[in-house]
Design a protein around this motif. Structure first.
Motif, PDB file in Angstrom:
ATOM      1  N   ASP A   1       0.874  -1.173   0.000  1.00 56.46           N
ATOM      2  CA  ASP A   1       0.000   0.000   0.000  1.00 56.46           C
ATOM      3  C   ASP A   1       0.912   1.225   0.000  1.00 56.46           C
ATOM      4  O   ASP A   1       1.438   1.623   1.036  1.00 56.46           O
ATOM      5  N   ASN A   2       1.115   1.790  -1.177  1.00 53.82           N
ATOM      6  CA  ASN A   2       2.123   2.825  -1.371  1.00 53.82           C
ATOM      7  C   ASN A   2       1.532   4.207  -1.126  1.00 53.82           C
ATOM      8  O   ASN A   2       0.930   4.799  -2.017  1.00 53.82           O
ATOM      9  N   TRP A   3       1.735   4.729   0.084  1.00 53.77           N
ATOM     10  CA  TRP A   3       1.260   6.070   0.404  1.00 53.77           C
ATOM     11  C   TRP A   3       2.201   7.150  -0.123  1.00 53.77           C
ATOM     12  O   TRP A   3       1.841   8.317  -0.130  1.00 53.77           O
ATOM     13  N   LEU A   4       3.405   6.757  -0.526  1.00 50.55           N
ATOM     14  CA  LEU A   4       4.340   7.731  -1.080  1.00 50.55           C
ATOM     15  C   LEU A   4       3.982   8.078  -2.522  1.00 50.55           C
ATOM     16  O   LEU A   4       4.355   9.138  -3.023  1.00 50.55           O
ATOM     17  N   GLY A   5       3.283   7.158  -3.198  1.00 51.18           N
ATOM     18  CA  GLY A   5       2.802   7.423  -4.543  1.00 51.18           C
ATOM     19  C   GLY A   5       3.802   7.186  -5.650  1.00 51.18           C
ATOM     20  O   GLY A   5       3.421   7.115  -6.813  1.00 51.18           O
ATOM     21  N   ASP A   6       5.070   7.051  -5.337  1.00 56.97           N
ATOM     22  CA  ASP A   6       6.125   6.889  -6.340  1.00 56.97           C
ATOM     23  C   ASP A   6       6.740   5.505  -6.190  1.00 56.97           C
ATOM     24  O   ASP A   6       7.389   5.215  -5.186  1.00 56.97           O
ATOM     25  N   ASP A   7       6.556   4.657  -7.188  1.00 54.01           N
ATOM     26  CA  ASP A   7       7.087   3.295  -7.129  1.00 54.01           C
ATOM     27  C   ASP A   7       8.607   3.284  -7.071  1.00 54.01           C
ATOM     28  O   ASP A   7       9.211   2.417  -6.413  1.00 54.01           O
ATOM     29  N   GLU A   8       9.241   4.234  -7.743  1.00 55.86           N
ATOM     30  CA  GLU A   8      10.701   4.270  -7.755  1.00 55.86           C
ATOM     31  C   GLU A   8      11.260   4.601  -6.378  1.00 55.86           C
ATOM     32  O   GLU A   8      12.294   4.057  -5.976  1.00 55.86           O
ATOM     33  N   VAL A   9      10.576   5.463  -5.633  1.00 52.51           N
ATOM     34  CA  VAL A   9      11.025   5.801  -4.280  1.00 52.51           C
ATOM     35  C   VAL A   9      10.977   4.568  -3.388  1.00 52.51           C
ATOM     36  O   VAL A   9      11.908   4.305  -2.611  1.00 52.51           O
ATOM     37  N   VAL A  10       9.920   3.783  -3.506  1.00 58.83           N
ATOM     38  CA  VAL A  10       9.789   2.575  -2.696  1.00 58.83           C
ATOM     39  C   VAL A  10      10.874   1.563  -3.042  1.00 58.83           C
ATOM     40  O   VAL A  10      11.498   0.961  -2.156  1.00 58.83           O
ATOM     41  N   SER A  11      11.131   1.376  -4.333  1.00 61.07           N
ATOM     42  CA  SER A  11      12.171   0.422  -4.734  1.00 61.07           C
ATOM     43  C   SER A  11      13.541   0.882  -4.245  1.00 61.07           C
ATOM     44  O   SER A  11      14.368   0.069  -3.824  1.00 61.07           O
ATOM     45  N   THR A  12      13.788   2.188  -4.259  1.00 61.44           N
ATOM     46  CA  THR A  12      15.065   2.722  -3.779  1.00 61.44           C
ATOM     47  C   THR A  12      15.224   2.488  -2.281  1.00 61.44           C
ATOM     48  O   THR A  12      16.322   2.158  -1.800  1.00 61.44           O
ATOM     49  N   ILE A  13      14.134   2.636  -1.525  1.00 61.43           N
ATOM     50  CA  ILE A  13      14.187   2.403  -0.076  1.00 61.43           C
ATOM     51  C   ILE A  13      14.676   0.994   0.205  1.00 61.43           C
ATOM     52  O   ILE A  13      15.603   0.785   1.004  1.00 61.43           O
ATOM     53  N   PHE A  14      14.091   0.005  -0.448  1.00 60.25           N
ATOM     54  CA  PHE A  14      14.452  -1.375  -0.167  1.00 60.25           C
ATOM     55  C   PHE A  14      15.810  -1.744  -0.752  1.00 60.25           C
ATOM     56  O   PHE A  14      16.517  -2.588  -0.193  1.00 60.25           O
ATOM     57  N   ASN A  15      16.194  -1.118  -1.854  1.00 62.33           N
ATOM     58  CA  ASN A  15      17.488  -1.422  -2.448  1.00 62.33           C
ATOM     59  C   ASN A  15      18.646  -0.832  -1.641  1.00 62.33           C
ATOM     60  O   ASN A  15      19.768  -1.349  -1.692  1.00 62.33           O
ATOM     61  N   LYS A  16      18.382   0.242  -0.887  1.00 59.75           N
ATOM     62  CA  LYS A  16      19.443   0.931  -0.152  1.00 59.75           C
ATOM     63  C   LYS A  16      19.428   0.653   1.347  1.00 59.75           C
ATOM     64  O   LYS A  16      20.441   0.849   2.019  1.00 59.75           O
ATOM     65  N   ILE A  17      18.306   0.177   1.862  1.00 57.34           N
ATOM     66  CA  ILE A  17      18.144   0.102   3.319  1.00 57.34           C
ATOM     67  C   ILE A  17      19.078  -0.925   3.950  1.00 57.34           C
ATOM     68  O   ILE A  17      19.451  -0.807   5.119  1.00 57.34           O
ATOM     69  N   SER A  18      19.476  -1.927   3.189  1.00 59.19           N
ATOM     70  CA  SER A  18      20.332  -2.980   3.739  1.00 59.19           C
ATOM     71  C   SER A  18      21.815  -2.726   3.514  1.00 59.19           C
ATOM     72  O   SER A  18      22.645  -3.578   3.844  1.00 59.19           O
ATOM     73  N   ASP A  19      22.162  -1.574   2.955  1.00 53.12           N
ATOM     74  CA  ASP A  19      23.573  -1.248   2.749  1.00 53.12           C
ATOM     75  C   ASP A  19      24.306  -1.208   4.095  1.00 53.12           C
ATOM     76  O   ASP A  19      23.822  -0.639   5.078  1.00 53.12           O
ATOM     77  N   ALA A  20      25.479  -1.811   4.138  1.00 53.46           N
ATOM     78  CA  ALA A  20      26.331  -1.833   5.338  1.00 53.46           C
ATOM     79  C   ALA A  20      25.692  -2.585   6.493  1.00 53.46           C
ATOM     80  O   ALA A  20      26.077  -2.393   7.649  1.00 53.46           O
ATOM     81  N   VAL A  21      24.716  -3.451   6.196  1.00 54.58           N
ATOM     82  CA  VAL A  21      24.070  -4.252   7.231  1.00 54.58           C
ATOM     83  C   VAL A  21      24.606  -5.677   7.168  1.00 54.58           C
ATOM     84  O   VAL A  21      24.670  -6.286   6.095  1.00 54.58           O
ATOM     85  N   THR A  22      24.995  -6.216   8.321  1.00 59.73           N
ATOM     86  CA  THR A  22      25.460  -7.593   8.387  1.00 59.73           C
ATOM     87  C   THR A  22      24.263  -8.531   8.353  1.00 59.73           C
ATOM     88  O   THR A  22      23.355  -8.415   9.156  1.00 59.73           O
ATOM     89  N   GLY A  23      24.257  -9.432   7.397  1.00 54.46           N
ATOM     90  CA  GLY A  23      23.142 -10.375   7.316  1.00 54.46           C
ATOM     91  C   GLY A  23      22.591 -10.400   5.914  1.00 54.46           C
ATOM     92  O   GLY A  23      23.059  -9.683   5.040  1.00 54.46           O
ATOM     93  N   PRO A  24      21.606 -11.231   5.683  1.00 56.45           N
ATOM     94  CA  PRO A  24      21.012 -12.166   6.621  1.00 56.45           C
ATOM     95  C   PRO A  24      22.019 -13.225   7.082  1.00 56.45           C
ATOM     96  O   PRO A  24      22.941 -13.566   6.361  1.00 56.45           O
ATOM     97  N   THR A  25      21.806 -13.717   8.294  1.00 59.65           N
ATOM     98  CA  THR A  25      22.712 -14.694   8.874  1.00 59.65           C
ATOM     99  C   THR A  25      22.353 -16.092   8.394  1.00 59.65           C
ATOM    100  O   THR A  25      21.413 -16.289   7.642  1.00 59.65           O
ATOM    101  N   SER A  26      23.123 -17.070   8.848  1.00 60.43           N
ATOM    102  CA  SER A  26      22.830 -18.451   8.489  1.00 60.43           C
ATOM    103  C   SER A  26      21.541 -18.935   9.138  1.00 60.43           C
ATOM    104  O   SER A  26      21.021 -19.988   8.781  1.00 60.43           O
ATOM    105  N   TYR A  27      21.034 -18.149  10.104  1.00 62.09           N
ATOM    106  CA  TYR A  27      19.757 -18.477  10.743  1.00 62.09           C
ATOM    107  C   TYR A  27      18.629 -17.634  10.152  1.00 62.09           C
ATOM    108  O   TYR A  27      17.696 -17.252  10.851  1.00 62.09           O
ATOM    109  N   PHE A  28      18.732 -17.347   8.890  1.00 65.25           N
ATOM    110  CA  PHE A  28      17.744 -16.543   8.164  1.00 65.25           C
ATOM    111  C   PHE A  28      16.341 -17.102   8.396  1.00 65.25           C
ATOM    112  O   PHE A  28      16.071 -18.273   8.157  1.00 65.25           O
ATOM    113  N   GLN A  29      15.421 -16.233   8.859  1.00 65.26           N
ATOM    114  CA  GLN A  29      14.084 -16.683   9.241  1.00 65.26           C
ATOM    115  C   GLN A  29      13.289 -17.265   8.073  1.00 65.26           C
ATOM    116  O   GLN A  29      12.377 -18.077   8.276  1.00 65.26           O
ATOM    117  N   TYR A  30      13.620 -16.849   6.856  1.00 63.50           N
ATOM    118  CA  TYR A  30      12.855 -17.300   5.688  1.00 63.50           C
ATOM    119  C   TYR A  30      13.646 -18.274   4.819  1.00 63.50           C
ATOM    120  O   TYR A  30      13.339 -18.441   3.636  1.00 63.50           O
TER     121      TYR A  30
END
Length: 255
Positions: free
Chosen positions: A168-197
């Motif tokens: 449910d995209n309240w931001l209205g811009d699909d590109e903004v949403v894709s950028t959020i998810f593409n950048k949010i995990s930068d410099a984050v350790t993981g997923p680990t070997s105990y990945f929940q999915y």
């Protein structure tokens, strides 16, 4: 005022403002009946419920245990477009926690996710908390965001998920949403070997790796990816049928 509550929610969620829980319990004991810490958790959930970008306001908001959190080998899954090409159906599931993603018989069931101005900050600060948490099994937010990052590679993926009611995209811009998810995990350790999915990821990859599904993916990608390509195939089939009919009448003329 509503804006003050919203501002407080966002500020208290910031990683630099998070306090150890034992300190909150000590403060709570000074203003309420001592040792009623379940009520503190209840009040906290009530206060932060608006920040949660999807269903999950209940005592247990973590994924249902289905063996997916066991240690094992796994690899990332294709994005939404490629999953559809491989015959995977993506549907919205109601009444489940935000993190209760399921995959059964070629159908991926995903609870709805609301994306608004505070969503990125919410995810980033909880991921920061999990990164500093000494328990390496508490990576629910990190794993969820990593899973969604697999599904979302481009604005087209966001568009498809929005049409399915999953985003449910309240931001209205699909590109903004894709950028959020593409950048949010930068410099984050993981997923680990105990990945929940991990279990879901493995089953999805097995499905997509089947030869029949690979053929369907190539057919959709190369020949059925636009109305004009589909019309061209129909025209070619019609021409082939006419040629075959003409050949039959030539070889076996009517007497």
């Amino acid at each position: 005022m509503d804006w003050i509550v919203s501002s407080l929610q966002r500020d208290l969620m910031l990683f630099e403002n998070q306090l150890p829980f034992f300190m909150l319990r000590k403060l709570f004991d000074m203003i309420e009946v001592p040792n009623q810490h379940n009520r503190l958790i209840y009040l906290a959930l009530c206060f932060f419920r608006d920040l949660l970008p999807g269903p999950g306001y209940r005592e247990r908001i973590v994924p249902n245990g289905d063996g997916s959190n066991k240690k094992g080998n796994w690899r990332f899954i294709p994005n939404t477009i490629e999953l559809q090409e491989a015959g995977v159906q993506l549907v919205k599931i109601e009444g489940a926690s935000l993190f209760d993603i399921k995959f059964e018989y070629g159908v991926m069931k995903i609870p709805p996710l609301t994306i608004e101005d505070r969503t990125e900050s919410f995810f980033r600060n909880l991921i920061a908390y999990e990164q500093y948490c000494p328990d390496n099994l508490l990576t629910y937010i990190t794993d969820y965001v990593g899973f969604m990052d697999c599904l979302i590679y481009s604005p087209k993926d966001v568009e498809i998920l929005s049409r399915r009611g999953i985003i449910d995209n309240w931001l209205g811009d699909d590109e903004v949403v894709s950028t959020i998810f593409n950048k949010i995990s930068d410099a984050v350790t993981g997923p680990t070997s105990y990945f929940q999915y991990a279990d879901i990821v493995n089953r999805v990859n097995i499905h997509c790796g089947k030869r029949r599904n690979q053929w369907m993916a190539k057919l959709n990608r190369n020949y059925l990816n636009s109305p004009w390509a589909f019309i061209s195939i129909l025209a070619a089939l019609a021409l082939l049928l006419l040629t075959f009919t003409q050949t039959v009448f030539t070889v076996f003329p009517r007497k």
